[in-house]
Write an enzyme that holds these catalytic residues in place. Structure first.
Site, mmCIF file in Angstrom:
data_model
loop_
_atom_site.group_PDB
_atom_site.id
_atom_site.type_symbol
_atom_site.label_atom_id
_atom_site.label_comp_id
_atom_site.label_asym_id
_atom_site.label_seq_id
_atom_site.Cartn_x
_atom_site.Cartn_y
_atom_site.Cartn_z
ATOM 1 N N SER A 1 -7.654 2.564 2.766
ATOM 2 C CA SER A 1 -7.570 1.119 2.961
ATOM 3 C C SER A 1 -8.747 0.400 2.280
ATOM 4 O O SER A 1 -8.882 0.460 1.064
ATOM 5 C CB SER A 1 -7.501 0.801 4.456
ATOM 6 O OG SER A 1 -7.201 -0.554 4.663
ATOM 7 N N ASP B 1 -3.359 4.081 0.506
ATOM 8 C CA ASP B 1 -2.894 2.740 0.840
ATOM 9 C C ASP B 1 -4.034 1.718 0.789
ATOM 10 O O ASP B 1 -4.474 1.202 1.820
ATOM 11 C CB ASP B 1 -2.214 2.689 2.210
ATOM 12 C CG ASP B 1 -1.162 1.579 2.273
ATOM 13 O OD1 ASP B 1 -0.490 1.354 1.255
ATOM 14 O OD2 ASP B 1 -1.019 0.935 3.326
ATOM 15 N N HIS C 1 0.719 1.887 7.517
ATOM 16 C CA HIS C 1 -0.567 1.948 6.817
ATOM 17 C C HIS C 1 -1.241 3.305 7.026
ATOM 18 O O HIS C 1 -1.728 3.932 6.076
ATOM 19 C CB HIS C 1 -1.442 0.816 7.347
ATOM 20 C CG HIS C 1 -2.621 0.470 6.495
ATOM 21 N ND1 HIS C 1 -2.563 0.344 5.127
ATOM 22 C CD2 HIS C 1 -3.924 0.206 6.833
ATOM 23 C CE1 HIS C 1 -3.761 0.006 4.656
ATOM 24 N NE2 HIS C 1 -4.601 -0.070 5.672
#
Length: 449
Positions: free
Chosen positions: A157, A181, A251
């Protein structure tokens, strides 16, 4: 062999743990997210000699750590936004798997003090501060003789963009960045210098699992993997009534998929394509551009395709997964030809039987059009791999209970395993009605493949 190595590592590190104090990842309370925290970075070193016992690294004197062997490759793991302050649940698992795979230095970048806040925008600002801190440490490594090309950063992330900032500060000299991601909010649509981009490392591989919410939408690396099209991961909640999992499941799936790839659980082959729909429609089953290597596999081993991918430029690839581990699916191209006089529309379910197992592929993302004497190509993605297929079952459905139950008269069906170079399986002259039909396949004639 894998299990024995794992147990041996745990036994050795347990003995060391008894003899020394271990440094742990920062565990903050939800209150810290409300009142805020002061930016702080802690670098926790793990090696094959201390798999479960972290050693806090000095930012200024690397020589103080005899366990830190700069002749070995170093892998940094950088977490993302932590709105509640708790440690990521996957940390110990990724440490263990990376060390089983290869004798490296694993450094967990604990920037939880900068990542814990209800104010996401403040945390985004902290990513640049964190990158400066980490850049200084990597420069110390370089001064002490570390090879920049042997450094691998795994960023989750916001951690993906931190990896990119560090790479840019070092003029793209680090060996590899794996972005799981990459965060989208505040980064989508920004210029390359404001986010991760392919120039930040010698090789940048990216996984997208939540492009419609928390993840970055567009290709951002040398190769970009879109799992299940990059949205709506199977097994994740579909409605807000599922609580917090509804917001974070897609996610977080990126980390679970990567862990599967590190652990030898299975390999997910990915196929270059312009859109996920084209991929599901069976329009992108060719891997000729990769030569004898075939299509790239997602995750840890994608470096086997590094040279080809760098030559091709930015490459966008797709793959689908199961709902739980093992996530990988087995891909077949299914070619069908009918001899019905009229056009037929419908859905196909294929089952493979063998090895005492049953593997199912439902080709139901869209109704397929079948026309007389015209070959229709479909992509069948099976939930399990069956080494030796004994029988095959087919079901044809119009998908509409209010329409007549059409019959589908198959002149020929051919199944080609896209993941292995097995000889295609064929069958001729089959009548499909509104029920399952099972048959024994035969090797296709040479002229059919």
């Amino acid at each position: 062999m894998f299990l024995l190595k794992y147990l041996a590592l745990l036994l050795l590190t347990a003995q060391i743990r008894k003899a020394q104090a271990c440094d742990e990842f920062t565990d903050l309370a939800f209150g810290h997210a409300i009142i805020g925290t002061t930016m702080k970075t802690r670098l926790l070193l793990y090696t094959r000699e201390n798999v479960t016992c972290g050693t806090l690294m000095s930012h200024t004197d690397i020589s103080n750590h005899p366990q830190f062997n700069l002749s070995k490759p170093t892998t940094f793991v950088i977490h993302g936004y932590r709105p509640t302050g708790s440690p990521p649940m996957w940390l110990q698992r990724i440490i263990e798997l990376l060390l089983i795979r290869k004798d490296v230095n694993v450094i967990i970048v604990d920037w939880n003090h900068g990542a814990t806040s209800l104010n996401y925008f403040r945390v985004v600002e902290n990513t640049h501060k964190e990158a400066e801190n980490l850049t200084a440490f990597v420069k110390k490594m370089q001064e002490c003789g570390a090879s920049m090309s042997s450094i691998h950063m795994i960023g989750v992330s916001l951690g993906a963009h931190i990896s990119g900032f560090v790479g840019a500060n070092l003029n793209g000299s680090i060996g590899r960045i794996t972005a799981l991601d990459p965060a989208g909010p505040e980064f989508n649509g920004t210029p390359p210098e404001m986010r991760l981009d392919p120039s930040d490392a010698l090789f940048v591989d990216v996984l997208h699992t939540d492009i419609d919410s928390l993840g970055y939408r567009e290709p951002i690396g040398h190769v970009d993997f879109y799992a299940n099209g990059g949205t709506d991961q199977p097994g994740c909640p579909k409605t807000i009534f599922s609580g917090g999992a509804y917001f974070k499941c897609d996610h977080q799936r990126s980390v679970l998929l990567y862990l599967d790839s590190v652990s030898y659980t299975c390999e997910s082959k990915a196929y270059p394509c312009s859109t996920y729909k084209d991929f599901l429609d069976g329009n992108c089953t060719s891997c000729d551009r990769f030569g004898d290597l075939g299509c790239p596999v997602f995750g840890y081993n994608v470096t086997d395709w590094k040279d080809v991918l760098l030559e091709l430029g930015q490459t966008k690839v797709f793959f689908s997964t199961n709902t739980v581990s093992p996530f990988c699916m087995t891909n077949f191209r299914v070619d069908m030809m009918i001899w019905n006089k009229d056009v037929r529309w419908g859905y196909i379910t294929v089952k493979l039987h063998g090895d005492g197992k049953e593997s199912v592929a439902k080709i139901n993302h869209a109704a397929t059009k079948f026309r007389r004497y015209t070959e229709t190509t479909l992509l069948a993605q099976f939930d399990k791999d069956i080494q030796e297929v004994k029988t095959i079952s087919l079901t044809f459905s119009s998908g509409n209970v209010f329409t007549p139950r059409y019959k589908l008269r198959l002149l020929r069906i051919r199944l080609t395993n896209l993941d292995r170079k097995d000889r295609p399986l064929c069958r001729y002259d089959i009548l499909l009605e509104n029920k399952e039909v099972t048959f024994r396949p035969i090797p296709c004639e040479e002229s059919n493949f």
